[in-house]
Design a protein around this motif. Structure first.
Motif, PDB file in Angstrom:
ATOM      1  N   GLY A 291       0.815  -1.218   0.000  1.00 20.34           N
ATOM      2  CA  GLY A 291       0.000   0.000   0.000  1.00 20.34           C
ATOM      3  C   GLY A 291       0.842   1.259   0.000  1.00 20.34           C
TER       4      GLY A 291
ATOM      5  N   ALA B 230      -5.077  -2.014   1.541  1.00 20.47           N
ATOM      6  CA  ALA B 230      -5.564  -1.671   2.879  1.00 20.47           C
ATOM      7  C   ALA B 230      -6.593  -2.688   3.361  1.00 20.47           C
TER       8      ALA B 230
ATOM      9  N   PHE C 272      -6.209   1.356  10.234  1.00 17.46           N
ATOM     10  CA  PHE C 272      -6.629   0.785   8.956  1.00 17.46           C
ATOM     11  C   PHE C 272      -8.123   0.467   8.925  1.00 17.46           C
TER      12      PHE C 272
ATOM     13  N   THR D 243     -10.203   1.914   5.826  1.00 13.32           N
ATOM     14  CA  THR D 243     -11.046   1.103   4.947  1.00 13.32           C
ATOM     15  C   THR D 243     -12.496   1.568   4.978  1.00 13.32           C
TER      16      THR D 243
ATOM     17  N   THR E 140      -2.968   5.979   3.140  1.00 18.38           N
ATOM     18  CA  THR E 140      -2.574   4.584   2.905  1.00 18.38           C
ATOM     19  C   THR E 140      -1.062   4.431   3.009  1.00 18.38           C
TER      20      THR E 140
END
Length: 257
Positions: A141, A164, A206, A210, A233
């Protein structure tokens, strides 16, 4: 055999070095199946499998094994996410991220040591293996985020989003396995070590990233733009490194790495 299997480790290091050298020189393979990194992953997998058989446990204990597994997972994640022509540019930074842990491992004592009784469980292999796989996707990422910020591209954007999501999923599964392992080893799912606290920070970071993908992208500040998402990211890899190396080297914890 105990010393001979390290030949595979060194050959994998050479393959990763060749991949990084070619990429930095602007030379790209005809396909990923013919690339040095693909050969390196095959050699690396053989090394880890043989070491597992020789030691009798998953080769994920101590700094040497942690670094080499980290390198392997970065390479595997790259092969999964950066196969297309549009995403191939991500291999320029990613090849460095694959090479550096393996090169670092080359400088460390490589002798096999027995596991502590608390680590001698399948939950240990599941927890550590899934966590490192998540780290590998987060490294991919970072590379994809850098490429998008420099050149854009819808394919790169989608691959970075998958990095991710895949990394978060693997890391979440690893945390669940770690909780079960902790319960059997110490009688508690959670013991508030620095490593565990920072792992939750990675998870929250994360998880937020997301879920922010569900916000429609808007151009201009203060909207949630694609470039802002790609920057977040890429920055997530810094949080990962703090958890993987920073906490383990600077703070006392029940986790070695």
């Amino acid at each position: 055999m105990e010393g001979a299997h390290l030949i595979l480790f060194w050959l994998a290091l050479v393959a990763y070095g060749a991949e990084a050298g070619f990429r930095l020189a602007g030379v790209a393979p005809a396909s990923m199946g013919k690339s040095p990194v693909f050969v390196g992953v095959l050699l690396h997998a053989a090394f880890l499998g043989i070491r597992w058989g020789l030691s009798g446990h998953a080769p994920m204990a101590g700094l040497f094994e942690s670094l080499t597994v980290f390198s392997f997972c970065c390479a595997v994640a790259g092969l999964i996410l950066c196969r297309s022509e549009e995403t191939a540019a991500a291999w320029k930074p990613l090849s460095i991220l694959v090479l550096l842990p393996q090169a670092g491992a080359a400088l460390i004592d490589k002798r096999m040591t027995p596991l502590y009784p608390a680590l001698d469980t399948p939950w240990f292999a599941s927890h550590v293996g899934l966590s490192f796989l998540g780290y590998g996707f987060f490294a991919a990422g970072l590379s994809l985020g850098i490429v998008y910020l420099r050149s854009g591209g819808d394919a790169v954007y989608r691959a970075a989003g998958r990095s991710a999501l895949y990394g978060f999923s693997a890391f979440s599964a690893g945390m669940v396995c770690g909780g079960i392992w902790a319960y059997y080893a110490w009688g508690s799912y959670w013991i508030w070590t620095p490593k565990e606290i920072w792992s939750v920070i990675v998870w929250i970071y994360f998880a937020t990233l997301t879920h922010l993908k569900f916000i429609p992208a808007q151009e201009g500040w203060p909207g949630w733009t694609k470039r802002l998402e790609m920057g977040a990211t890429a920055a997530g890899y810094g949080v990962v490194l703090l958890t993987f190396l920073g906490v383990s080297l600077l703070l006392r914890s029940s986790h070695s790495f």
